[in-house]
Structures are given as C-alpha cells and as structure tokens.
Design a protein around this motif. Structure first.
Motif, PDB file in Angstrom:
ATOM      1  N   LEU A 152       2.112   1.707  -3.501  1.00 12.46           N
ATOM      2  CA  LEU A 152       1.073   2.265  -4.369  1.00 12.46           C
ATOM      3  C   LEU A 152       1.022   3.786  -4.213  1.00 12.46           C
ATOM      4  CD1 LEU A 152      -1.387   2.149  -6.281  1.00 12.46           C
ATOM      5  CD2 LEU A 152      -2.819   1.762  -4.268  1.00 12.46           C
ATOM      6  N   VAL A 153       1.036   4.245  -2.952  1.00 16.36           N
ATOM      7  CA  VAL A 153       0.962   5.685  -2.712  1.00 16.36           C
ATOM      8  C   VAL A 153       2.192   6.381  -3.304  1.00 16.36           C
ATOM      9  CG1 VAL A 153       0.887   7.472  -0.919  1.00 16.36           C
ATOM     10  CG2 VAL A 153      -0.494   5.396  -0.673  1.00 16.36           C
ATOM     11  N   ILE A 203       0.844  -1.200   0.000  1.00 15.22           N
ATOM     12  CA  ILE A 203       0.000   0.000   0.000  1.00 15.22           C
ATOM     13  C   ILE A 203       0.883   1.255   0.000  1.00 15.22           C
ATOM     14  CG2 ILE A 203      -1.788   1.255   1.281  1.00 15.22           C
ATOM     15  CD1 ILE A 203      -2.802  -1.525   2.246  1.00 15.22           C
ATOM     16  N   SER A 204       1.982   1.222   0.747  1.00 12.01           N
ATOM     17  CA  SER A 204       2.926   2.349   0.732  1.00 12.01           C
ATOM     18  C   SER A 204       3.511   2.541  -0.659  1.00 12.01           C
ATOM     19  CB  SER A 204       4.070   2.121   1.725  1.00 12.01           C
ATOM     20  OG  SER A 204       3.554   2.053   3.024  1.00 12.01           O
ATOM     21  N   LEU A 244       3.978   5.348  -5.885  1.00 11.66           N
ATOM     22  CA  LEU A 244       3.836   5.341  -7.351  1.00 11.66           C
ATOM     23  C   LEU A 244       2.856   6.423  -7.825  1.00 11.66           C
ATOM     24  CD1 LEU A 244       3.716   1.468  -7.920  1.00 11.66           C
ATOM     25  CD2 LEU A 244       5.446   3.020  -8.865  1.00 11.66           C
ATOM     26  N   LEU A 245       1.751   6.570  -7.088  1.00  8.23           N
ATOM     27  CA  LEU A 245       0.756   7.574  -7.478  1.00  8.23           C
ATOM     28  C   LEU A 245       1.332   8.981  -7.351  1.00  8.23           C
ATOM     29  CD1 LEU A 245      -2.499   6.116  -5.812  1.00  8.23           C
ATOM     30  CD2 LEU A 245      -1.853   6.039  -8.236  1.00  8.23           C
ATOM     31  N   HIS A 246       2.181   9.158  -6.349  1.00  7.16           N
ATOM     32  CA  HIS A 246       2.761  10.474  -6.079  1.00  7.16           C
ATOM     33  C   HIS A 246       3.939  10.779  -7.009  1.00  7.16           C
ATOM     34  CE1 HIS A 246       3.745  14.053  -3.921  1.00  7.16           C
ATOM     35  NE2 HIS A 246       4.882  13.580  -3.439  1.00  7.16           N
TER      36      HIS A 246
END
Lengths: 318, 248
Positions: free
Chosen positions: B237-238, B234-235, B240-242
């Motif tokens: 993913l965040v 989950i970290s 990558l999105l950022h």
C-alpha cells in the motif's frame, strides 16, 4: 469574455483557492482577466503575477464585512463592464457571492467542479444530491457569478510570469453596507483544518473510543495531514464538530483521504467522495467505503494503523 | 418577536438517485421526501426565540402541494402559522429566494431563519440572497449566537477556525448543526397539526437565471485495489501511494 476573479488575501499572499480560480479563468481563454482584492495589503497581490494576471484592483479595508465586500465587488464589476465573476466557494465566497449575483442581476452557480466553453457559452457542472448526481448548468443572464469548489481546480503558474500592477478601487459604500462586521477570528492554533489540508486522516466508530484516536493522530502526523471524523464519533462526543466530514459536517476534496474504521454511510461519502485518492482501512470487507476506495486494507485499525504509520514515516521522513 | 422560518422538502438522504426521462432532474417516483435536516435546527431556533422573547413563528416553504407535509411537521413542533408559497417547479435558486422575500415583505419579520443548505442542490445561497433582496444583513452557518436588544453576536465556522460577527435586527441567519437540539414533535401535537390551516399563496416566478442542461450520475473511476492486513500488504500500500498515486 471579461472575467473578474476575487483574490482573497492570506497571511503570505493570496489564498490558494483564489489562485485556482485564476487558473480556471485563464483556461477559459478570456480576453481580459482582472483580479479584485478586498482588504489585506496591496503587496499581497504580487504573487498573482506568477499565475498570469497583472491587472489587480484593491480596496483597502481594515474591518471585514461580507456585505461591504459584496457591494464593492459588484460596483467594480459594473465599472469594468465585466460579464463573468469567479470566486472560491469557501466560507467567505459562499457568503458574499450570492449577494453579488443579486446586485448584478446575474445568474449564480454555486460549488462548480468544472467550467468549459461550449459553442461560445460558458457551462458549469456541479454535484447535487450529496454527490449522487451531477448537473450541467448555464445562465440565461448577461452576467454570471461562479463559485468554484476549492481544491478541485489546480492552480498552475504561468510559463512567463508577469509583473503585477495594483490600482486602488474606491467603492461608494453607505452605512447599510457595513451592517455585518467580523469582530474577531478565533484560529484553531497548531491544528490543521480539514478544509485546508492536502491529506486528511479520518477516524470512525471502528476506533471504539476517544482514547484510541491517537492512532489516527499519529498517522496524520506522519503524513502531515489534518484529522477528520465521522458523524458517529462526533455525535458520541469523541471528537469536535469542526473535524466532521460529511453531509452535516464539511465537504472536502483533498489529494488523499484516509478513512480509518469508517463504514462509509452515504452521508459520509457526500463529504469526501470528490477526494483525489481514497484509502480505506476497515475490518469489514463488505463495508461500503471500499466501493469508493482506490486502495483498501481489510484489517483491524488497531493492528494496521501503527504499522502503516511506521512504514509511511520511512517515506515521508516525518 | 416576529419570526419567519423557511423550510424545504428534499429527498431522503438514503435515496438512490436515478435520472428521470427529461434528463435534467431526478426520477421522483418511489422517492421519500422529508423535511430538510438543517431546517429542523432552523425551526427549533425559531421556537426557542419565541419562548425567550415572545411573538410568533411562521413556517414557510416554496413548493408544490406535497410540501404541506413538512409544514405540518413545523406546526407539530410548535410553529404558530404555516404558509405554502406554491410554485410549479420551474423556479431556480433566485426564484425561490424572490418568493421568500416577496412573502417576507408582507410579514415584516424581525428575523428570518433558514437551514444552512438544502441537501438536494447544496447551494448555500439562500440566506445571502434573501438578505440582499430584503436589504438586511445575513449571517450564514451560525453555530452559536445571542441577541441583546436589537444587537446580534454570532459565531460561524470558517476554514481553520471561527468568525465572531456583529449585526443588528432585522437579520437573516442560516442554522448550522450544533446550534441546538431539535425537539421531536409529540404525538398529540402531530395529530392536532393535521387539522391546522395552511395559508397558500402563489409565487410570481420570473424567468430562471440558471437553467439545467443535463443531469448524469457520476462515473466513479476508482482503482479499487483491496489488500489484506499482512506486513507485505501494508508495505505494498505504501509503495502504491508513493510510486503509483504519488500522494506521499
């Protein structure tokens, strides 16, 4: 090429979808681009200067009528001898643009996702069959009307802003032109609409019940996003129809679409597959939504969404 | 009340789309064709108006012989009359709208009802075009409405809310989901509909104003990064999105 772009006034200027149309028109290298605004305040048009057009015609109107707006725009196009009309394919644009095309004897191309000049002729492409195919089309007529899907073209400011001159255009309207009138607009106060949002967080059947949608809503708050829903949960009465994304709901193209507990039926994909970045959270790793996802988390929404919201909050500060 | 309901035949929503040999249309072999889902709301609305105000419901489609199937569905649901305006597949949106308007002029309807979009070309244009050709008002994507005398009050969805509109008969409306719950035709009515007559006329189609140059299947260029559900995933993913996608 002489282009007229319909500029829809908003509370604080011009709607972004109209500014996207301005940029698309500039990218075509037209000799002349003129803005046309029906209703709203003349001063709203000033912002268009930042996007590179300075000549804007305005027709004051206190009461919106799609038929009167169509007649007015068609008369303005004729008076200017323009050959190309560009509008946003939003609720108002989709309602009036086909009428404008009929009045002008023009070809009408709905829901364009790209425009380009090929050997001197304008070609448009648009999704068909729920986005399962894309066609390239062009008109056989002297004049053409294009409706551009919102949030697909990017609104770019001009390198050197210009000063806008607003002139008044007075159409010749008859009583027939105002036979449809907007009497009232009911806003969904305090709620961001999926059609206007840069980010959408949608929930599906994986949420198991309406009482669990706070998980989706909380993540949406941390992202500054609108809340969307799949058809299954709207049909079940968990969420209002206005939130439904998909073939029988709304077609959206946000910068990021987060699908939570949504399997990704073809009808749902039809409404969101043109999103720029797609994120999926689903416990079934075989779910079709992962086939269209940029990023996926295979896991239980009840476990993942709170953690995701917390970590995103650190980045966004919301 | 003289009610005209326009319906169209479209590929089933679950159809796998392939491009045909002409490179411009879909391969029709093996495709199941159905009544456009939004047109079910249009037919139902027509039938409910007839039940309330009396009159008759005419169902019309512009297409080839195979489109008789959907007219039979309309008859089974309760339409009084069915009309096929035959057309060989060369008409564009304007051509179809013209064919509808040509027939409507002979019928002189009080109300024309359509589905908000046909799910093949999704143009959302037909109600406005037919309204313009007939020189009568039109309201698209109506989610609720009422008629009093000849006055119409209708609600339609717009970005961020709803619009309340007023118009008068004769009028064209297009039906949004939620307008009603379409009835299922009963078996005896389906059987009866098979032997009911279908009027056929031929559309006079002018040159297409819009032509298709080519059709292609969209290339999906998705990153396809699928992670697990651990804290680190989950970290990641965040991050990558950022940092990667730059969407937050």
């Amino acid at each position: 090429m002489k282009i007229i772009v319909l500029l829809e006034p908003s509370a604080n200027g011009i709607k972004r979808s109209s500014l996207e149309c301005v940029t698309a028109a500039r990218n075509l290298g037209a000799s002349t681009i003129i803005g046309y605004m029906y209703g709203g305040e003349a001063s709203s048009a000033n912002i268009a200067g930042e996007y590179g057009i300075n000549d804007i015609a305005h027709t004051p109107s206190s009461e919106y009528s799609s038929t009167a707006a169509a007649t007015s725009l068609a008369q303005f196009v004729k008076s200017e001898g323009a050959d190309t009309v560009i509008v946003a394919a939003n609720a108002a644009g989709k309602e009036m643009a086909p009428r404008v095309a009929v009045k002008l004897g023009a070809g009408y191309i709905a829901d364009c996702v790209s425009l380009s000049v090929q050997s001197g002729n304008l070609e448009a492409s648009r999704p068909v069959y729920a986005g399962k195919a894309k066609i390239t089309v062009s008109v056989t007529t002297q004049t053409a009307v294009y409706a551009l899907r919102p949030n697909v073209f990017t609104a770019r400011k001009a390198e050197t802003p210009t000063t806008v001159t607003v002139r008044t255009f007075t159409p010749q309207l008859t009583a027939n032109d105002t036979r449809v009138k907007v009497k009232n607009i009911v806003r969904n106060e305090g709620k961001l609409d999926v059609l206007e949002a840069d980010i959408i967080v949608s929930g599906g059947r994986g949420l198991k019940g309406p009482e669990n949608f706070h998980l989706v809503e909380n993540l949406a708050v941390k992202l500054g996003a609108a809340v969307g829903a799949s058809r299954a949960v709207v049909d079940a009465g968990w969420r209002p129809h206005g939130e439904q994304v998909g073939q029988t709901g709304k077609t959206v193209s946000p910068n990021m679409y987060v699908a939570c507990g949504i399997s990704g039926a073809v009808q749902h994909l039809a409404g969101m597959s043109s999103s720029k970045v797609i994120v999926a959270v689903n416990k079934d790793k075989e779910a079709p939504i992962f086939k269209v996802a940029d990023y996926g988390i295979v896991g239980d929404v009840f476990d993942v969404l709170p953690k995701l919201a917390e970590k995103i909050s650190v980045v966004t500060g919301k | 009340m003289n009610i005209l309901v326009c319906v169209s035949q479209v590929p089933d929503t679950t159809t796998k789309v392939a491009v045909s040999a002409d490179g411009k249309t879909i391969e029709k072999n093996g495709v199941k064709f159905i009544l456009n889902p939004y047109d079910e709301y249009a037919i139902e609305e027509g039938l409910q108006l007839k039940e309330k105000f009396g009159g008759s419901v005419t169902a019309l489609t512009v297409g080839n012989d195979s489109a008789k199937d959907i007219l039979r569905t309309a008859l089974a649901m309760g339409a009084d009359k069915a009309v096929l305006v035959s057309e060989n597949g060369t008409a564009d949106t304007f051509g179809i709208a013209s064919a509808i308007a040509d027939y409507a002029r002979t019928l002189n309807p009080d109300i024309v009802i359509l589905g908000r979009q046909s799910i093949d070309y999704d143009s959302f244009a037909m109600a406005s075009m037919v309204g313009e050709l007939l020189d009568i008002p039109s309201i698209s994507m109506v989610s609720s409405w009422s008629i009093e005398g000849t006055n119409i009050t209708a609600e339609r969805d717009i970005e961020g809310g709803k619009e309340v509109l007023e118009a008068a008969l004769p009028c064209v409306i297009s039906a949004q989901k939620g307008l009603n719950n379409p009835r299922y035709p009963k078996l005896p009515d389906i059987m009866k509909a098979k032997s009911k007559p279908i009027d056929t006329t031929t559309a006079s189609v002018s040159e297409a104003r819009v032509i298709t140059k080519g059709m292609e299947l969209p290339q999906t260029q998705r990153r396809g990064i699928i992670l697990g559900d651990g804290e680190n995933d989950i970290s990641e993913l965040v991050r990558l999105l950022h940092e990667d996608a730059k969407v937050i």
